[in-house]
Design an enzyme around this catalytic site. Structure first.
Site, short mmCIF file in Angstrom:
data_model
loop_
_atom_site.label_atom_id
_atom_site.label_comp_id
_atom_site.label_asym_id
_atom_site.label_seq_id
_atom_site.Cartn_x
_atom_site.Cartn_y
_atom_site.Cartn_z
N GLU A 118 0.72 -0.57 -5.19
CA GLU A 118 -0.33 0.34 -5.14
C GLU A 118 0.06 1.67 -5.60
O GLU A 118 0.75 2.42 -4.78
CB GLU A 118 -1.10 0.24 -3.83
CG GLU A 118 -2.46 0.85 -3.74
CD GLU A 118 -1.93 2.55 -3.44
OE1 GLU A 118 -2.53 3.38 -4.27
OE2 GLU A 118 -1.70 2.73 -2.24
N ASP A 173 -11.10 0.75 -0.24
CA ASP A 173 -11.23 2.32 0.08
C ASP A 173 -12.33 3.02 -0.72
O ASP A 173 -12.72 4.03 -0.48
CB ASP A 173 -9.90 3.01 -0.08
CG ASP A 173 -8.95 2.89 0.90
OD1 ASP A 173 -9.34 2.70 2.26
OD2 ASP A 173 -7.84 3.16 0.77
N ASP A 191 0.79 -1.23 0.18
CA ASP A 191 -0.10 0.11 0.05
C ASP A 191 0.94 1.23 0.08
O ASP A 191 1.88 1.36 0.68
CB ASP A 191 -1.06 0.09 1.40
CG ASP A 191 -1.88 1.00 1.16
OD1 ASP A 191 -2.54 0.92 0.23
OD2 ASP A 191 -2.32 1.71 2.05
#
Length: 490
Positions: A336, A389, A289
């Site tokens: 990501e 998200d 991430d």
């Protein structure tokens, strides 16, 4: 190889223990196998913080013991069925219930474990995890001793600063609690290995996820404070976040301490190498991430109320990433790379040979060349309608204005009657090597089933229903998977 999979965190599996556990996986594994999926993607499996976020853990290495299956403890002879059932009465997602009852169950199991000769693999586990396990167990035990306070607020300065005398004192004082924490991690590790064996037997690969940063109130920062950008009294000097963006007008003030990359380099990046080595034990594929922080990262002065005032700094870059990749040759890494990304991030990603991410919900600005439109994907990417998200696709669609819906219909050739299923079809038909669908979109769930809203509290509560991966759903997904040549060939 063309492939597809499903994003569903283990805590979101339907069960009656407050959150989904490793005892609830079999039905979903059957669904993945029968629909010929290649991947199961999960969120971080480390312990969660006080708001249940898996992205702010007290450890970068430990496993989330809420995932432990009490039924397996019964089969191992560490619990009786009556005790196991005391933690099996929740309905829906209830972290408070899960935390309270799982602690009761595990303490009873540990008491019974002490009455037997420890199996050989227990000492092997402790030895193999010596780098992080003793510090994590001591951290948790001392934190409990000081009523859950952050380590900087512990009442004894000597243990805050980790003096040798204090470490010795508290290891003696809290010996039982330390042993309990280590036992819980052993059980998690044992059950995770069983879970991986089930996945391999069904030819399914697991995609894991780690945040690039760690929480300040973590065993990692307490035990390795020299590796982080802290002041002399070990408070953060600067913290992580991102500036205002699509998700938040104030940006996102994560509050994680930044790394001291010079100190990391002096130690030959040992902490990071051990972290990804642990991931290689747990996963087949790893999503990192906020990959962009390796190229450039946003620094916010500690004490700021929002992320509006901060600045970008140059990241550690290719030299480190090459060392990282070489250390785990069997672990595939996904970068990501979402958000406001400069070309230098994409260049770094490509130089490392990593697949980036595409999110279809970001595609509809009216530009037919938008890189997030399924028809514009290249092969080397991992594509989603939305991540954890994002809103569910149905929720996102319901929030669009009429002209925006018309744009989606025109650019993706959909009617909008079953918007998530139609866009899943466009995703599957794309050139992307790998596509991942969220279970909420397969189930056509609305906003009420959203997993997370960045920068807000009260999230991570989504729990699926067994009907969300029913026989009807698997037949539809199997047909699509075969038609788009994404089958998990055996």
């Amino acid at each position: 190889m063309r492939a597809s999979g499903i994003l569903l965190h283990i805590t979101s599996l339907p069960g009656n223990c407050g959150v989904g556990t490793l005892g609830d996986v079999d039905g979903f594994i059957d669904f993945l196998r029968e629909s010929k999926q290649t991947y199961w993607q999960v969120l971080p499996i480390t312990p969660t913080d006080f708001v249940n976020s898996p992205y702010a853990s007290p450890s970068a290495f430990a496993g989330n013991t809420l995932l432990i299956d009490s039924g397996e403890l019964v089969r191992d002879g560490l619990l009786d069925e009556h005790t196991a059932l005391c933690g099996s009465k929740a309905r829906g997602n209830d972290y408070g219930y899960a935390v309270y009852h799982k602690d009761i169950i595990l303490r009873e199991a540990y008491s019974n474990f002490l009455k037997i000769n420890p199996p050989a693999d227990y000492s092997e586990f402790r030895s193999a995890n010596h780098y992080w396990l003793p510090d994590y167990a001591l951290f948790c035990a001392v934190k409990r001793h000081f009523n859950g306070k952050s380590w900087l607020e512990w009442d004894d300065e000597s243990i805050r600063m980790r003096t040798p005398a204090a470490l010795h004192k508290y290891r003696d004082l809290l010996e039982y609690e330390i042993g309990y924490i280590e036992f819980c991690q052993y059980i998690f590790d044992k059950q995770w290995r069983t879970f991986r064996t089930k996945l391999k037997a069904n030819n399914i690969k697991i995609i894991g996820d780690i945040p690039i940063y760690v929480a300040y109130d973590s065993a990692d920062v307490w035990a390795h404070s020299e590796l982080f950008d802290l002041t002399k009294d070990r408070r953060p000097a600067w913290v992580a976040g991102v500036p205002p963006d699509y998700f938040s007008a104030d940006g996102q003030l994560w509050g994680n301490p930044l790394y001291d990359w010079d100190a990391m380099k002096k130690q030959k990046y040992d902490w990071w190498l051990r972290r990804v080595a642990k991931c290689a034990e747990l996963f087949d594929v790893l999503r990192i991430d906020h990959f962009r922080a390796f190229d450039s990262y946003y620094a916010i002065k500690y004490g700021e109320a929002t992320a509006r005032r901060g600045h970008w700094r140059k990241g550690i870059g290719y030299e480190f990433l090459k060392i990282l990749q070489d250390s785990v040759p069997n672990l595939t890494i996904i970068a990501e790379d979402l958000g406001d990304i400069p070309q230098s991030v994409l260049d770094l990603r490509d130089k490392c040979g990593l697949a980036g991410m595409k999110v279809v919900q970001f595609a509809y600005d009216g530009n037919e060349r938008n890189a997030f439109l399924p028809q514009n994907f290249n092969e080397h990417c991992v594509a989603y309608l939305g991540t954890h998200d994002n809103d569910t696709t149905v929720g996102w669609w319901n929030g669009l204005e009429a002209w925006q819906r018309d744009t989606v219909k025109r650019l993706s050739n959909v009617s909008g009657e079953h918007i998530s299923l139609e866009l899943i079809e466009r995703l599957a038909e794309s050139k992307a090597d790998t596509v991942i669908y969220s279970l909420q979109d397969i189930a056509e769930n609305g906003t009420e089933q959203r997993m997370n809203i960045p920068g807000t509290l009260g999230c991570w509560k989504y729990m699926a229903k067994k009907g969300d991966y029913s026989a009807e759903k698997y037949k539809w997904l199997l047909s699509l998977t075969e038609r788009t040549n994404r089958t998990n060939n055996r």
